[in-house]
Scaffold this motif. Structure first.
Motif, PDB file in Angstrom:
ATOM      1  N   GLY A  58      -3.958  -0.330  -7.059  1.00 35.27           N
ATOM      2  CA  GLY A  58      -3.279  -1.300  -6.214  1.00 35.27           C
ATOM      3  C   GLY A  58      -3.193  -0.850  -4.768  1.00 35.27           C
ATOM      4  O   GLY A  58      -3.465  -1.622  -3.837  1.00 35.27           O
ATOM      5  N   ALA A  59      -2.826   0.419  -4.565  1.00 37.79           N
ATOM      6  CA  ALA A  59      -2.741   0.949  -3.207  1.00 37.79           C
ATOM      7  C   ALA A  59      -4.115   0.967  -2.542  1.00 37.79           C
ATOM      8  O   ALA A  59      -4.261   0.581  -1.376  1.00 37.79           O
ATOM      9  CB  ALA A  59      -2.152   2.363  -3.241  1.00 37.79           C
ATOM     10  N   ALA A  60      -5.138   1.401  -3.292  1.00 35.68           N
ATOM     11  CA  ALA A  60      -6.496   1.452  -2.741  1.00 35.68           C
ATOM     12  C   ALA A  60      -6.993   0.057  -2.375  1.00 35.68           C
ATOM     13  O   ALA A  60      -7.669  -0.130  -1.346  1.00 35.68           O
ATOM     14  CB  ALA A  60      -7.446   2.102  -3.749  1.00 35.68           C
ATOM     15  N   THR A  61      -6.657  -0.932  -3.196  1.00 39.07           N
ATOM     16  CA  THR A  61      -7.069  -2.313  -2.906  1.00 39.07           C
ATOM     17  C   THR A  61      -6.482  -2.791  -1.585  1.00 39.07           C
ATOM     18  O   THR A  61      -7.184  -3.359  -0.741  1.00 39.07           O
ATOM     19  CB  THR A  61      -6.604  -3.255  -4.039  1.00 39.07           C
ATOM     20  OG1 THR A  61      -7.211  -2.850  -5.268  1.00 39.07           O
ATOM     21  CG2 THR A  61      -6.992  -4.696  -3.741  1.00 39.07           C
ATOM     22  N   MET A  62      -5.196  -2.549  -1.382  1.00 36.98           N
ATOM     23  CA  MET A  62      -4.556  -2.972  -0.141  1.00 36.98           C
ATOM     24  C   MET A  62      -5.130  -2.231   1.071  1.00 36.98           C
ATOM     25  O   MET A  62      -5.350  -2.827   2.132  1.00 36.98           O
ATOM     26  CB  MET A  62      -3.043  -2.724  -0.228  1.00 36.98           C
ATOM     27  CG  MET A  62      -2.315  -3.613  -1.218  1.00 36.98           C
ATOM     28  SD  MET A  62      -2.266  -5.371  -0.724  1.00 36.98           S
ATOM     29  CE  MET A  62      -3.546  -6.031  -1.769  1.00 36.98           C
ATOM     30  N   ALA A 110       0.826  -1.212   0.000  1.00 37.30           N
ATOM     31  CA  ALA A 110       0.000   0.000   0.000  1.00 37.30           C
ATOM     32  C   ALA A 110       0.856   1.256   0.000  1.00 37.30           C
ATOM     33  O   ALA A 110       0.617   2.185  -0.790  1.00 37.30           O
ATOM     34  CB  ALA A 110      -0.937  -0.008   1.209  1.00 37.30           C
ATOM     35  N   VAL A 111       1.864   1.304   0.873  1.00 36.98           N
ATOM     36  CA  VAL A 111       2.709   2.496   0.962  1.00 36.98           C
ATOM     37  C   VAL A 111       3.596   2.618  -0.280  1.00 36.98           C
ATOM     38  O   VAL A 111       3.776   3.717  -0.811  1.00 36.98           O
ATOM     39  CB  VAL A 111       3.580   2.452   2.236  1.00 36.98           C
ATOM     40  CG1 VAL A 111       4.553   3.618   2.267  1.00 36.98           C
ATOM     41  CG2 VAL A 111       2.682   2.475   3.477  1.00 36.98           C
ATOM     42  N   ARG A 112       4.113   1.496  -0.759  1.00 39.73           N
ATOM     43  CA  ARG A 112       4.964   1.539  -1.946  1.00 39.73           C
ATOM     44  C   ARG A 112       4.209   2.099  -3.144  1.00 39.73           C
ATOM     45  O   ARG A 112       4.663   3.021  -3.816  1.00 39.73           O
ATOM     46  CB  ARG A 112       5.485   0.136  -2.281  1.00 39.73           C
ATOM     47  CG  ARG A 112       6.330   0.116  -3.547  1.00 39.73           C
ATOM     48  CD  ARG A 112       6.684  -1.290  -3.994  1.00 39.73           C
ATOM     49  NE  ARG A 112       7.585  -1.259  -5.141  1.00 39.73           N
ATOM     50  CZ  ARG A 112       7.967  -2.323  -5.826  1.00 39.73           C
ATOM     51  NH1 ARG A 112       7.519  -3.513  -5.490  1.00 39.73           N
ATOM     52  NH2 ARG A 112       8.785  -2.206  -6.842  1.00 39.73           N
ATOM     53  N   MET A 113       3.040   1.541  -3.428  1.00 44.82           N
ATOM     54  CA  MET A 113       2.293   1.962  -4.599  1.00 44.82           C
ATOM     55  C   MET A 113       1.628   3.322  -4.400  1.00 44.82           C
ATOM     56  O   MET A 113       1.548   4.128  -5.331  1.00 44.82           O
ATOM     57  CB  MET A 113       1.247   0.902  -4.958  1.00 44.82           C
ATOM     58  CG  MET A 113       1.873  -0.410  -5.389  1.00 44.82           C
ATOM     59  SD  MET A 113       3.057  -0.155  -6.751  1.00 44.82           S
ATOM     60  CE  MET A 113       3.931  -1.728  -6.731  1.00 44.82           C
TER      61      MET A 113
END
Length: 333
Positions: free
Chosen positions: A210-214, A59-62
């Motif tokens: 991707g970040a929102a999904t996590m 989450a933080v990476r993307m």
């Protein structure tokens, strides 16, 4: 670890050849892309060992990478929002599978296996694609493809080193294979030529998804979340936690994706995909330098067989891999 290689602009007969002014520069950029992509496993593992979860790391990476690329993506988009509306399914699939799925499964594999072994398992994706297409179309692949698949399977057996002194976590192997399956599905989803959506916009949109999904899965309690401000150990030295996190966002994601796109445009997807195989070597080197991880000799031999197998599969024009003739994506992270 997922890479975006789009839009071949150099003919297959000239890309990367001596005398082609873009060839040597393109190869240098492609090697840089592989080198920084290969850092992701080491950076992520140093965080995971201090209490971070794979959900939080992805989450933080993307999310961080999306923030960095958002302004350039908006400039490239130049108000043409119809390009996003017309490709929202592609963006969602890319973000959910190519970003969230691949990275989550890979980071879980890294948590239980060495960085090199986890990445080698993910690199089985082209072989899985060939086997699936063989079963779906009932068309036998070329001899190079069959030989490459057998070499990769033999390499996998050696990488697992079932009779060795170092035990391999079976759950970690399943995570690595899940990452390979996600990567193979990603190839199929994004193989169709798409000139209506700029690569930078696709990459940024996918990172946001991707970040929102996590974040959503973590907030709902479906996936575990966890952060830590405990210092990490890199290259034998105690380092603040934000150092590997910044490297994960800026180097292994932003710089890696941008240089991957530039390399693909200079070299074409076929040549760029060959150079991208060096990511495995870089990942092992970085894991050795930063985490003191070095696979056993038999695992290194197995890794070489997997790389050889992927090279054979990708060099066989009879393989019919999605997007191969179109200069389509080649994602690794």
């Amino acid at each position: 670890m997922k890479r975006v290689n789009h839009q071949r602009t150099v003919g297959p007969g000239t890309a990367g050849l001596p005398g082609n002014p873009g060839g040597s520069a393109g190869i240098a950029v492609a090697l840089l892309s592989s080198a920084v992509f290969g850092l992701s496993g080491s950076f992520a593992k140093s965080l995971l060992e201090t209490g971070w979860t794979s959900t939080s790391a992805v989450a933080v990476r993307m999310g961080g990478a999306a923030l960095v690329l958002l302004v350039p993506a908006l400039v490239v988009l130049h108000g043409r929002w119809y390009q996003v509306r017309g490709n929202w399914k592609t963006i969602l699939a890319f973000g959910f599978i190519g970003v969230a799925g691949c990275q989550f499964f890979y980071f879980n594999a890294v948590e239980r296996l060495s960085v090199g072994v986890a990445l080698l398992l993910e690199f089985l994706a082209p072989v899985l694609m060939v086997l699936w297409m063989w079963a779906a179309t009932r068309r036998r692949p070329g001899l190079k493809t069959i030989g490459g698949a057998l070499a990769a399977i033999a390499g996998l057996v050696l990488v697992l080193d079932l009779g060795g002194a170092v035990s391999i976590d079976p759950v970690g192997v399943l995570w690595g294979l899940a990452a390979a399956i996600c990567l193979a599905i990603y190839f199929f989803i994004t193989a169709k030529q798409n000139d209506s959506l700029p690569p930078l916009v696709l990459a940024t949109g996918g990172m946001i998804v991707g970040a929102a999904t996590m974040v959503l899965l973590g907030a709902a309690g479906i996936l575990p979340t966890g952060f830590s401000a405990v210092p990490v150990v890199l290259a034998g030295r105690v380092t603040p936690w934000w150092v590997p996190l910044a490297g994960l966002v800026l180097l292994s994601t932003v710089l890696a994706y941008v240089t991957g796109i530039v390399a693909a445009r200079r070299l074409g997807s076929r040549v760029a995909s060959f150079v991208s195989l060096t990511e495995v070597l870089f990942a092992v080197l970085w894991a050795w330098l930063f985490l003191a991880e070095l696979p056993a000799t038999v695992q290194l031999i197995g890794g070489a067989l997997i790389v050889l197998g992927v090279v054979l599969v990708r060099s066989d024009r009879a393989a019919g891999l999605p997007g191969e003739a179109l200069g389509e994506p080649d994602p690794y992270a």
